[in-house]
Design a protein around this motif. Structure first.
Motif, PDB file in Angstrom:
ATOM      1  N   ALA A  78       0.825  -1.205   0.000  1.00 56.18           N
ATOM      2  CA  ALA A  78       0.000   0.000   0.000  1.00 56.18           C
ATOM      3  C   ALA A  78       0.861   1.257   0.000  1.00 56.18           C
ATOM      4  CB  ALA A  78      -0.933  -0.016   1.212  1.00 56.18           C
ATOM      5  N   MET A  79       1.958   1.231   0.767  1.00 53.39           N
ATOM      6  CA  MET A  79       2.878   2.372   0.771  1.00 53.39           C
ATOM      7  C   MET A  79       3.454   2.601  -0.627  1.00 53.39           C
ATOM      8  SD  MET A  79       5.149   1.592   4.168  1.00 53.39           S
ATOM      9  CE  MET A  79       4.424   1.023   5.702  1.00 53.39           C
ATOM     10  N   ALA A  80       3.893   1.530  -1.265  1.00 50.78           N
ATOM     11  CA  ALA A  80       4.498   1.640  -2.592  1.00 50.78           C
ATOM     12  C   ALA A  80       3.497   2.158  -3.604  1.00 50.78           C
ATOM     13  CB  ALA A  80       5.055   0.285  -3.026  1.00 50.78           C
ATOM     14  N   GLN A  81       2.251   1.719  -3.493  1.00 46.65           N
ATOM     15  CA  GLN A  81       1.219   2.195  -4.413  1.00 46.65           C
ATOM     16  C   GLN A  81       0.967   3.690  -4.228  1.00 46.65           C
ATOM     17  OE1 GLN A  81      -1.868  -0.540  -3.256  1.00 46.65           O
ATOM     18  NE2 GLN A  81      -1.299  -2.067  -4.799  1.00 46.65           N
ATOM     19  N   ALA A  82       0.944   4.133  -2.965  1.00 48.84           N
ATOM     20  CA  ALA A  82       0.750   5.551  -2.686  1.00 48.84           C
ATOM     21  C   ALA A  82       1.916   6.373  -3.220  1.00 48.84           C
ATOM     22  CB  ALA A  82       0.575   5.777  -1.188  1.00 48.84           C
ATOM     23  N   CYS A  83       3.127   5.867  -3.039  1.00 42.39           N
ATOM     24  CA  CYS A  83       4.310   6.577  -3.546  1.00 42.39           C
ATOM     25  C   CYS A  83       4.300   6.617  -5.070  1.00 42.39           C
ATOM     26  CB  CYS A  83       5.583   5.908  -3.044  1.00 42.39           C
ATOM     27  SG  CYS A  83       5.907   6.170  -1.280  1.00 42.39           S
ATOM     28  N   ALA A  84       3.891   5.523  -5.700  1.00 46.76           N
ATOM     29  CA  ALA A  84       3.832   5.494  -7.161  1.00 46.76           C
ATOM     30  C   ALA A  84       2.850   6.540  -7.678  1.00 46.76           C
ATOM     31  CB  ALA A  84       3.429   4.102  -7.633  1.00 46.76           C
ATOM     32  N   ALA A  85       1.721   6.675  -6.988  1.00 50.08           N
ATOM     33  CA  ALA A  85       0.715   7.658  -7.414  1.00 50.08           C
ATOM     34  C   ALA A  85       1.236   9.087  -7.290  1.00 50.08           C
ATOM     35  CB  ALA A  85      -0.556   7.488  -6.590  1.00 50.08           C
ATOM     36  N   LEU A  86       2.108   9.314  -6.302  1.00 52.09           N
ATOM     37  CA  LEU A  86       2.680  10.642  -6.089  1.00 52.09           C
ATOM     38  C   LEU A  86       3.998  10.830  -6.833  1.00 52.09           C
ATOM     39  CD1 LEU A  86       2.047  10.961  -2.243  1.00 52.09           C
ATOM     40  CD2 LEU A  86       0.830  12.188  -4.060  1.00 52.09           C
ATOM     41  N   ASP A  87       4.486   9.774  -7.472  1.00 52.78           N
ATOM     42  CA  ASP A  87       5.766   9.773  -8.179  1.00 52.78           C
ATOM     43  C   ASP A  87       6.921  10.161  -7.259  1.00 52.78           C
ATOM     44  OD1 ASP A  87       7.528   9.384 -10.292  1.00 52.78           O
ATOM     45  OD2 ASP A  87       7.342  11.457 -10.998  1.00 52.78           O
ATOM     46  N   ILE A  88       6.979   9.512  -6.087  1.00 53.58           N
ATOM     47  CA  ILE A  88       8.096   9.713  -5.169  1.00 53.58           C
ATOM     48  C   ILE A  88       8.752   8.370  -4.873  1.00 53.58           C
ATOM     49  CG2 ILE A  88       7.150  11.801  -4.115  1.00 53.58           C
ATOM     50  CD1 ILE A  88       6.167  10.105  -1.794  1.00 53.58           C
ATOM     51  N   PRO A  89      10.053   8.353  -4.575  1.00 50.98           N
ATOM     52  CA  PRO A  89      10.751   7.085  -4.321  1.00 50.98           C
ATOM     53  C   PRO A  89      10.292   6.422  -3.019  1.00 50.98           C
ATOM     54  CG  PRO A  89      12.308   8.845  -4.835  1.00 50.98           C
ATOM     55  CD  PRO A  89      10.988   9.501  -4.593  1.00 50.98           C
ATOM     56  N   PHE A  90      10.275   5.107  -3.051  1.00 49.99           N
ATOM     57  CA  PHE A  90       9.937   4.307  -1.873  1.00 49.99           C
ATOM     58  C   PHE A  90      11.069   3.334  -1.613  1.00 49.99           C
ATOM     59  CE2 PHE A  90       7.820   0.428  -0.073  1.00 49.99           C
ATOM     60  CZ  PHE A  90       7.523   0.972   1.164  1.00 49.99           C
ATOM     61  N   LEU A  91      11.646   3.389  -0.378  1.00 50.50           N
ATOM     62  CA  LEU A  91      12.730   2.486   0.001  1.00 50.50           C
ATOM     63  C   LEU A  91      12.248   1.564   1.103  1.00 50.50           C
ATOM     64  CD1 LEU A  91      14.022   5.481  -0.759  1.00 50.50           C
ATOM     65  CD2 LEU A  91      16.150   4.287  -0.239  1.00 50.50           C
ATOM     66  N   HIS A  92      12.620   0.304   1.006  1.00 54.36           N
ATOM     67  CA  HIS A  92      12.070  -0.724   1.900  1.00 54.36           C
ATOM     68  C   HIS A  92      13.160  -1.700   2.312  1.00 54.36           C
ATOM     69  CE1 HIS A  92       9.158  -3.694   3.395  1.00 54.36           C
ATOM     70  NE2 HIS A  92       9.761  -4.598   2.652  1.00 54.36           N
ATOM     71  N   ILE A  93      13.170  -2.061   3.583  1.00 57.26           N
ATOM     72  CA  ILE A  93      14.148  -3.028   4.092  1.00 57.26           C
ATOM     73  C   ILE A  93      13.572  -4.438   4.013  1.00 57.26           C
ATOM     74  CG2 ILE A  93      15.556  -3.726   6.059  1.00 57.26           C
ATOM     75  CD1 ILE A  93      15.167  -0.835   7.133  1.00 57.26           C
ATOM     76  N   SER A  94      14.307  -5.336   3.380  1.00 55.91           N
ATOM     77  CA  SER A  94      13.906  -6.741   3.358  1.00 55.91           C
ATOM     78  C   SER A  94      15.015  -7.590   3.991  1.00 55.91           C
ATOM     79  CB  SER A  94      13.550  -7.202   1.949  1.00 55.91           C
ATOM     80  OG  SER A  94      12.868  -8.446   1.994  1.00 55.91           O
ATOM     81  N   THR A  95      15.055  -8.867   3.678  1.00 58.57           N
ATOM     82  CA  THR A  95      15.831  -9.797   4.491  1.00 58.57           C
ATOM     83  C   THR A  95      16.426 -10.950   3.688  1.00 58.57           C
ATOM     84  OG1 THR A  95      15.610 -11.401   6.323  1.00 58.57           O
ATOM     85  CG2 THR A  95      13.663 -10.983   5.014  1.00 58.57           C
ATOM     86  N   ASP A  96      17.504 -11.505   4.224  1.00 62.25           N
ATOM     87  CA  ASP A  96      18.077 -12.733   3.672  1.00 62.25           C
ATOM     88  C   ASP A  96      17.122 -13.910   3.812  1.00 62.25           C
ATOM     89  OD1 ASP A  96      18.865 -12.234   6.551  1.00 62.25           O
ATOM     90  OD2 ASP A  96      19.396 -14.354   6.393  1.00 62.25           O
ATOM     91  N   TYR A  97      16.121 -13.793   4.677  1.00 61.21           N
ATOM     92  CA  TYR A  97      15.187 -14.895   4.913  1.00 61.21           C
ATOM     93  C   TYR A  97      14.256 -15.164   3.736  1.00 61.21           C
ATOM     94  CZ  TYR A  97      16.303 -15.629   9.875  1.00 61.21           C
ATOM     95  OH  TYR A  97      16.919 -15.952  11.053  1.00 61.21           O
ATOM     96  N   VAL A  98      14.329 -14.357   2.680  1.00 57.33           N
ATOM     97  CA  VAL A  98      13.540 -14.690   1.480  1.00 57.33           C
ATOM     98  C   VAL A  98      14.189 -15.840   0.718  1.00 57.33           C
ATOM     99  CG1 VAL A  98      12.628 -12.349   1.257  1.00 57.33           C
ATOM    100  CG2 VAL A  98      14.681 -12.995  -0.028  1.00 57.33           C
ATOM    101  N   PHE A  99      15.421 -16.216   1.092  1.00 59.28           N
ATOM    102  CA  PHE A  99      16.110 -17.329   0.439  1.00 59.28           C
ATOM    103  C   PHE A  99      16.067 -18.582   1.310  1.00 59.28           C
ATOM    104  CE2 PHE A  99      18.381 -13.503  -1.210  1.00 59.28           C
ATOM    105  CZ  PHE A  99      17.941 -13.606  -2.524  1.00 59.28           C
ATOM    106  N   ASP A 100      16.317 -19.734   0.681  1.00 56.55           N
ATOM    107  CA  ASP A 100      16.210 -21.003   1.414  1.00 56.55           C
ATOM    108  C   ASP A 100      17.497 -21.402   2.129  1.00 56.55           C
ATOM    109  OD1 ASP A 100      17.872 -21.971  -0.599  1.00 56.55           O
ATOM    110  OD2 ASP A 100      16.336 -23.230  -1.534  1.00 56.55           O
ATOM    111  N   GLY A 101      18.571 -20.620   1.958  1.00 56.96           N
ATOM    112  CA  GLY A 101      19.801 -20.887   2.690  1.00 56.96           C
ATOM    113  C   GLY A 101      20.595 -22.069   2.185  1.00 56.96           C
ATOM    114  N   SER A 102      20.315 -22.529   0.980  1.00 59.56           N
ATOM    115  CA  SER A 102      21.047 -23.680   0.450  1.00 59.56           C
ATOM    116  C   SER A 102      22.409 -23.249  -0.093  1.00 59.56           C
ATOM    117  CB  SER A 102      20.240 -24.346  -0.671  1.00 59.56           C
ATOM    118  OG  SER A 102      20.004 -23.431  -1.722  1.00 59.56           O
TER     119      SER A 102
END
Length: 281
Positions: A78-102
């Protein structure tokens, strides 16, 4: 004005220390209400948004995946959609946990996400939603966040060392401890570049050199002057509700090429943390 979601977390605290930002705590923007988060962006009309808030209780997420997915998935979308509508950058912290660690090779931004646990799935939902929003965005995947505040491995080890002279620590999970101060500085630098027209993308930022939890603990105790005997154990001997990835190495090449930001040396960051906690030997 930079609008930050999060106020008391490790990275949000550092963002407020390092720059003049408008930080929204849970009372001002509850991530369990994605529409309210989008409304906050429209109301503040910032020049960019950094989301430093998240559901981070990895084990509790196994029984609370729906809420974790709202906070880590629907709210950032929802934040990204709001930023897209306003044409402003959106930065977000994600994680190594999106990978399976193999395997043992460091993960690149192009590698396929295969989360092992509910927390990882919820964070991946946020990533896909942000990318689908169609605006200018930067997703910064990081690992093993540490600081002098909040809950993290450094503070846990120091607390245990007050009453224990021997500990068994997992030694088959390998990754890069990453100081929250360095993550904040990186986000601010990326935000300025994106406000100036940088397109953004998906990037990795993890501390160097790579280390096991046991060897990281050994460095904490050595630098804090704590005499604690350590025994390395495999993850199977320390079962947790959520399965942890064994390989959390993150390849930061793309970030360095795009923004000139190299992986931080966590040893220097650890000294800063211990110094702030007044336990540096």
């Amino acid at each position: 004005m930079i609008l930050v979601f999060g106020k008391t977390g490790q990275v949000a605290t550092q963002l407020q220390r390092q720059a003049t930002v408008t930080a929204l705590g849970r009372d001002a923007a509850d991530l369990s209400d994605p529409a309210a988060c989008a409304a906050a962006i429209r109301a503040h009309a910032p020049r960019c948004v950094i989301n430093a808030a998240a559901y981070t209780a990895v084990d509790r997420a196994e029984e609370d995946e729906d809420l974790a997915t709202v906070i880590n998935g629907a709210a950032p979308t929802a934040m990204a959609q709001a930023c897209a509508a306003l044409d402003i950058p959106f930065l977000h912290i994600s994680t190594d946990y999106v990978f399976d660690g193999s395997g043992s090779q460091p993960w690149t931004p192009e590698d396929k996400a295969r989360p092992l646990n509910a927390y990882g799935r919820s964070k991946r939902a946020g990533e896909t939603g942000i990318m689908a929003a169609g605006g200018r965005h930067a997703i910064l995947r990081t690992s093993w966040v540490v600081s002098a505040h909040g809950q993290n491995f450094v503070k846990t080890m120091l607390r245990l060392s007050e009453t224990r002279d021997a500990l068994s620590i997992v030694d088959d999970q390998i990754g890069g401890p990453t100081p929250a101060a360095e993550i904040a500085a990186t986000l601010l630098r990326m935000a300025e570049a994106m406000c100036a027209g940088h397109a953004g993308g998906v990037y990795h930022y993890g501390g160097a050199p790579w280390v096991s939890w046991k060897d990281f603990a050994a460095e904490i105790f050595a630098r804090a002057g704590r005499d604690v005997a350590l025994t390395g154990i495999p993850s199977v001997e320390y079962p947790t509700p959520a399965t942890r990835p064994l390989n959390s190495r993150l390849d930061g090449t793309a970030l360095q090429e795009a923004f000139g930001i190299a992986p931080p040396d966590w040893r220097a960051g650890l000294d800063d943390i211990l110094s702030e906690l007044e336990v540096l030997a």
